[in-house]
Design a protein around this motif. Sequence first.
Motif, PDB file in Angstrom:
ATOM      1  N   LEU A 127      52.526  67.892   2.984  1.00  0.00           N
ATOM      2  CA  LEU A 127      52.654  69.336   3.135  1.00  0.00           C
ATOM      3  C   LEU A 127      51.661  70.046   2.224  1.00  0.00           C
ATOM      4  CD1 LEU A 127      56.544  69.748   3.183  1.00  0.00           C
ATOM      5  CD2 LEU A 127      54.979  69.655   5.119  1.00  0.00           C
ATOM      6  N   ILE A 128      50.885  70.940   2.815  1.00  0.00           N
ATOM      7  CA  ILE A 128      49.884  71.716   2.075  1.00  0.00           C
ATOM      8  C   ILE A 128      50.064  73.175   2.445  1.00  0.00           C
ATOM      9  CG2 ILE A 128      47.415  72.123   1.726  1.00  0.00           C
ATOM     10  CD1 ILE A 128      46.987  69.191   2.689  1.00  0.00           C
ATOM     11  N   VAL A 179      50.649  81.901   3.450  1.00  0.00           N
ATOM     12  CA  VAL A 179      49.809  82.416   4.538  1.00  0.00           C
ATOM     13  C   VAL A 179      49.086  81.296   5.276  1.00  0.00           C
ATOM     14  CG1 VAL A 179      49.502  84.683   3.490  1.00  0.00           C
ATOM     15  CG2 VAL A 179      47.900  82.837   2.919  1.00  0.00           C
ATOM     16  N   LEU A 180      49.127  80.095   4.734  1.00  0.00           N
ATOM     17  CA  LEU A 180      48.547  78.919   5.376  1.00  0.00           C
ATOM     18  C   LEU A 180      49.512  77.763   5.172  1.00  0.00           C
ATOM     19  CD1 LEU A 180      44.916  77.526   5.024  1.00  0.00           C
ATOM     20  CD2 LEU A 180      46.878  76.055   4.669  1.00  0.00           C
ATOM     21  N   GLY A 181      49.791  77.038   6.236  1.00  0.00           N
ATOM     22  CA  GLY A 181      50.659  75.881   6.131  1.00  0.00           C
ATOM     23  C   GLY A 181      50.147  74.745   6.987  1.00  0.00           C
ATOM     24  N   LEU A 182      50.201  73.541   6.454  1.00  0.00           N
ATOM     25  CA  LEU A 182      49.740  72.364   7.183  1.00  0.00           C
ATOM     26  C   LEU A 182      50.750  71.245   6.991  1.00  0.00           C
ATOM     27  CD1 LEU A 182      46.095  71.032   7.266  1.00  0.00           C
ATOM     28  CD2 LEU A 182      48.007  69.476   6.957  1.00  0.00           C
ATOM     29  N   ILE A 183      51.227  70.689   8.100  1.00  0.00           N
ATOM     30  CA  ILE A 183      52.077  69.497   8.100  1.00  0.00           C
ATOM     31  C   ILE A 183      51.250  68.366   8.701  1.00  0.00           C
ATOM     32  CG2 ILE A 183      54.225  68.439   8.902  1.00  0.00           C
ATOM     33  CD1 ILE A 183      55.259  71.285   9.500  1.00  0.00           C
ATOM     34  N   ASP A 184      51.110  67.272   7.979  1.00  0.00           N
ATOM     35  CA  ASP A 184      50.331  66.145   8.481  1.00  0.00           C
ATOM     36  C   ASP A 184      51.172  64.878   8.455  1.00  0.00           C
ATOM     37  OD1 ASP A 184      47.476  65.174   9.221  1.00  0.00           O
ATOM     38  OD2 ASP A 184      48.136  63.723   7.708  1.00  0.00           O
ATOM     39  N   GLY A 226      49.391  76.181  10.564  1.00  0.00           N
ATOM     40  CA  GLY A 226      49.837  77.561  10.692  1.00  0.00           C
ATOM     41  C   GLY A 226      49.042  78.481   9.803  1.00  0.00           C
ATOM     42  N   LEU A 227      48.545  79.564  10.355  1.00  0.00           N
ATOM     43  CA  LEU A 227      47.862  80.608   9.611  1.00  0.00           C
ATOM     44  C   LEU A 227      48.553  81.933   9.899  1.00  0.00           C
ATOM     45  CD1 LEU A 227      44.085  79.743  10.259  1.00  0.00           C
ATOM     46  CD2 LEU A 227      45.497  79.081   8.309  1.00  0.00           C
ATOM     47  N   ALA A 228      48.782  82.740   8.877  1.00  0.00           N
ATOM     48  CA  ALA A 228      49.501  83.998   9.036  1.00  0.00           C
ATOM     49  C   ALA A 228      48.889  84.850  10.139  1.00  0.00           C
ATOM     50  CB  ALA A 228      49.489  84.767   7.717  1.00  0.00           C
ATOM     51  N   GLY A 229      49.743  85.294  11.058  1.00  0.00           N
ATOM     52  CA  GLY A 229      49.290  86.164  12.122  1.00  0.00           C
ATOM     53  C   GLY A 229      48.643  85.461  13.296  1.00  0.00           C
ATOM     54  N   VAL A 258      53.834  77.640   9.996  1.00  0.00           N
ATOM     55  CA  VAL A 258      53.926  76.777  11.185  1.00  0.00           C
ATOM     56  C   VAL A 258      55.055  77.244  12.108  1.00  0.00           C
ATOM     57  CG1 VAL A 258      54.500  74.461  11.995  1.00  0.00           C
ATOM     58  CG2 VAL A 258      52.886  74.755  10.108  1.00  0.00           C
ATOM     59  N   ILE A 259      56.236  77.458  11.546  1.00  0.00           N
ATOM     60  CA  ILE A 259      57.387  77.877  12.350  1.00  0.00           C
ATOM     61  C   ILE A 259      57.182  79.277  12.912  1.00  0.00           C
ATOM     62  CG2 ILE A 259      59.852  78.422  12.308  1.00  0.00           C
ATOM     63  CD1 ILE A 259      59.219  75.419  12.226  1.00  0.00           C
TER      64      ILE A 259
END
Length: 268
Positions: free
Chosen positions: A104-105, A114-119, A129-132, A221-222
């Motif tokens: 998780l980053i 504002v930025l999410g990454l699941i790998d 996921g990026l905000a907006g 992401v969600i």
Amino acid sequence: MSETVLEKALVVAEACADAARETVIPHFRTSLQADAKSDDSPVTVADRAAEKVMRSILEDALPEHAILGEESGMSGHEGDWLWVLDPIDGTRAFLTGRPTFGTLISLFHKGRPVLGLIDQPLTGERWIGLAGQRTRFVSARLPGQIGTRICPVLGQAELSCTSPEIMTPNHAPRFASLQKQVRRTSWGGDCYAYGLLALGQIDVIAECTMNPWDWGALVPVIEGAGGSITDWQGKPLTLESDGTVLACGNPALLTDIVNHLSHPGTMG
């Protein structure tokens, strides 16, 4: 905060995920030893090595940003930008050879992710996921299309939670109240379950005792997949949140779910 800023940050985040993937895979299904942390959760050499390599990339690329990692704590200068890292979310799954863990980053700006990454290193799946923006799903081998399922009523919902053991005496009866209202409950998954919710496979996830590195990457992401993610009171998650996390594929069900989590045994 422009999209250009986030896209540049995403390049760095993906470099971190790639490096963590290469670090973690060689340790999977080996005779790895785990140490117990102060909260009795396990940590391995793979966790520590993956966080170290990600920190190195971030420090070189964005030295003005602070970093908070599950294994090594806080570093860097306080400011508007904070990277939050969980090198292996689901270390128990990793130790027992199950491919439901993940890296998780997340990047917080002024306290908001504002930025999410699941790998998932083994399956090659990645949620971004990026905000907006609409969440992106990258997978070379496994199918999946971003978009939460619009489950019409709670009685048809698939509920998920990593483990009943994470529930405190205060939270357990509240979760049990919600369980009585859904179609069924599945256990296990850690961050991978949230990726499945973003793909429309799970409708609700309710967990507690969560830290910012557990949920930071999940928020963009969600939300970018059409769902909502809050605490058990329906409030936005912040660095000061109480550790409860509620992800819902259909935000229209949020109020009903919060009512059941707030009043155990009283909702019919």
